[in-house]
Design an enzyme around this catalytic site. Structure first.
Site, PDB file in Angstrom:
ATOM      1  N   ASP A   1     -10.935   1.009 -22.382  1.00  0.00           N
ATOM      2  CA  ASP A   1     -10.067   1.234 -23.540  1.00  0.00           C
ATOM      3  C   ASP A   1     -10.846   1.247 -24.857  1.00  0.00           C
ATOM      4  O   ASP A   1     -12.036   0.891 -24.901  1.00  0.00           O
ATOM      5  CB  ASP A   1      -8.953   0.173 -23.589  1.00  0.00           C
ATOM      6  CG  ASP A   1      -9.467  -1.245 -23.358  1.00  0.00           C
ATOM      7  OD1 ASP A   1     -10.688  -1.470 -23.433  1.00  0.00           O
ATOM      8  OD2 ASP A   1      -8.636  -2.136 -23.123  1.00  0.00           O
TER       9      ASP A   1
ATOM     10  N   ASN B   1      -0.502 -11.948 -22.080  1.00  0.00           N
ATOM     11  CA  ASN B   1       0.785 -11.378 -21.667  1.00  0.00           C
ATOM     12  C   ASN B   1       0.666 -10.595 -20.352  1.00  0.00           C
ATOM     13  O   ASN B   1       1.569  -9.857 -19.989  1.00  0.00           O
ATOM     14  CB  ASN B   1       1.345 -10.483 -22.775  1.00  0.00           C
ATOM     15  CG  ASN B   1       0.418  -9.309 -23.094  1.00  0.00           C
ATOM     16  OD1 ASN B   1      -0.579  -9.109 -22.420  1.00  0.00           O
ATOM     17  ND2 ASN B   1       0.753  -8.540 -24.113  1.00  0.00           N
TER      18      ASN B   1
ATOM     19  N   HIS C   1      -1.589  -8.222 -19.680  1.00  0.00           N
ATOM     20  CA  HIS C   1      -2.065  -6.840 -19.772  1.00  0.00           C
ATOM     21  C   HIS C   1      -3.425  -6.665 -19.099  1.00  0.00           C
ATOM     22  O   HIS C   1      -4.212  -7.601 -19.007  1.00  0.00           O
ATOM     23  CB  HIS C   1      -2.048  -6.306 -21.221  1.00  0.00           C
ATOM     24  CG  HIS C   1      -3.112  -6.809 -22.133  1.00  0.00           C
ATOM     25  ND1 HIS C   1      -2.843  -7.309 -23.386  1.00  0.00           N
ATOM     26  CD2 HIS C   1      -4.463  -6.871 -22.021  1.00  0.00           C
ATOM     27  CE1 HIS C   1      -3.966  -7.635 -23.974  1.00  0.00           C
ATOM     28  NE2 HIS C   1      -4.970  -7.376 -23.167  1.00  0.00           N
TER      29      HIS C   1
ATOM     30  N   GLU D   1       0.071  -2.624 -21.791  1.00  0.00           N
ATOM     31  CA  GLU D   1       0.906  -3.731 -22.251  1.00  0.00           C
ATOM     32  C   GLU D   1       2.172  -3.845 -21.409  1.00  0.00           C
ATOM     33  O   GLU D   1       2.576  -2.877 -20.747  1.00  0.00           O
ATOM     34  CB  GLU D   1       1.303  -3.472 -23.713  1.00  0.00           C
ATOM     35  CG  GLU D   1       0.125  -3.447 -24.678  1.00  0.00           C
ATOM     36  CD  GLU D   1      -0.410  -4.838 -25.013  1.00  0.00           C
ATOM     37  OE1 GLU D   1      -0.353  -5.738 -24.167  1.00  0.00           O
ATOM     38  OE2 GLU D   1      -0.892  -5.002 -26.143  1.00  0.00           O
TER      39      GLU D   1
HETATM   40  N1  LIG Z   1      -8.260  -4.682 -24.163  1.00  0.00           N
HETATM   41  C1  LIG Z   1      -8.831  -5.961 -23.899  1.00  0.00           C
HETATM   42  C2  LIG Z   1      -8.670  -6.287 -22.448  1.00  0.00           C
HETATM   43  O1  LIG Z   1      -9.399  -5.361 -21.666  1.00  0.00           O
HETATM   44  C3  LIG Z   1      -9.097  -7.714 -22.198  1.00  0.00           C
HETATM   45  O2  LIG Z   1      -9.089  -7.986 -20.824  1.00  0.00           O
HETATM   46  C4  LIG Z   1      -8.158  -8.650 -22.895  1.00  0.00           C
HETATM   47  C5  LIG Z   1      -8.523 -10.120 -22.749  1.00  0.00           C
HETATM   48  O3  LIG Z   1      -9.535 -10.439 -23.630  1.00  0.00           O
HETATM   49  P1  LIG Z   1     -10.326 -11.806 -23.684  1.00  0.00           P
HETATM   50  O4  LIG Z   1     -11.284 -11.737 -22.554  1.00  0.00           O
HETATM   51  O5  LIG Z   1     -11.000 -11.783 -25.013  1.00  0.00           O
HETATM   52  O6  LIG Z   1      -9.341 -12.887 -23.540  1.00  0.00           O
HETATM   53  O7  LIG Z   1      -8.072  -8.340 -24.262  1.00  0.00           O
HETATM   54  C6  LIG Z   1      -8.267  -7.065 -24.794  1.00  0.00           C
HETATM   55  O8  LIG Z   1      -7.060  -6.747 -25.376  1.00  0.00           O
END
Ligand SMILES: N[C@@H]1[C@@H](O)[C@H](O)[C@@H](COP(=O)(O)O)O[C@@H]1O
Length: 241
Positions: free
Chosen positions: A67, A136, A138, A143
């Site tokens: 992404d 959440n 995702h 989302e």
């Molecule tokens: N788009 C990314 C995800 O790919 C990631 O898995 C998630 C968790 O991030 P973190 O590892 O910083 O908790 O957050 C972001 O929004």
């Protein structure tokens, strides 16, 4: 789903790096699906060490990231392209032409989504997809929604995601409201998936992902249907399991 519980973030990072290294050692021309966020930072650091020690070679590897924020490019240190350069690409021998990231600055975003999806298909598909998980539930930037979005698409970010990711920005107002993300089908087509979860704030979404109903309101729950998923979580994230 195979669930690997580890004691610490360090152990999680090492285990995850081992999965990536084994994949590349067994198939040097692997197509890797990569993720950003805080969670895989340690894994990337371990991968770099393995590369420096001559354990793994990325010369023939192709990568596709999950992404990118819309409106951010490589000049912005909050963009995922910047993150990937800093945390991995600048430190290993992957060919520049083999690195694929959704372009958050594309003039025609819909076209960018279509072309990104086509590039993944043309490469032969993802051999290994690394995932984190949002609070959440995702995955990528898929989302919670009323339906699973299949292919690479434009996403309106959730309030909670904007709040969670604001720690990387100077203020919450600077967090982009939109992103490009691989879709659920794109992710599910990967031959193998390794999902990393660290910290108590992920415990609930990890529990629901594994034991909850398969619903688009908890996007990661779809992984229950994938035949080859490994979840690596530290003690805090595994608290409810
Ligand atoms: N788009 C990314 C995800 O790919 C990631 O898995 C998630 C968790 O991030 P973190 O590892 O910083 O908790 O957050 C972001 O929004």
């Amino acid at each position: 789903m195979e669930i690997i519980k580890v004691k610490s973030y360090r152990e999680l990072s090492f285990k995850a790096a081992q999965f990536v290294a084994s994949q590349v050692i067994l198939k040097p021309e692997s197509i890797l699906g990569l993720a950003t966020g805080s969670t895989p930072e340690g894994m990337y650091a371990e991968i770099i060490k393995m590369y420096q020690n001559g354990i793994v070679d990325f010369e023939k590897v192709t990568s596709f990231n999950l992404d990118e924020y819309i409106g951010l490019g490589k000049e912005s240190d909050q963009s995922y392209v910047y993150y990937m350069q800093e945390h991995l690409f600048n430190h290993i021998n992957i060919a520049l032409s083999n690195i694929n990231m959704p372009n958050g600055l594309a003039k025609d975003i819909e076209k960018e989504c279509l072309e990104y999806e086509e590039r993944i298909a043309k490469s032969g598909g993802l051999d290994l997809q690394i995932l984190g998980i949002g609070r959440n539930g995702h995955i990528g930037f898929n989302e919670p929604d009323l339906k699973f979005e299949a292919r690479t698409h434009v996403v309106m970010l959730d309030e909670q995601t904007i709040e969670d990711n604001s720690r990387f920005f100077e203020s919450i107002d600077q967090v982009p409201k939109m992103a490009i993300s691989m879709g659920v089908k794109t992710i599910m087509h990967a031959k193998k998936i390794v999902l990393l979860a660290s910290g108590a704030e992920k415990a609930e979404s990890v529990y629901k992902m594994i034991y909850g109903k398969i619903i688009p309101e908890l996007p990661a729950s779809v992984l229950q249907l994938h035949p080859n998923v490994t979840v690596i979580c530290d003690e805090a994230a595994a608290r409810l399991l």
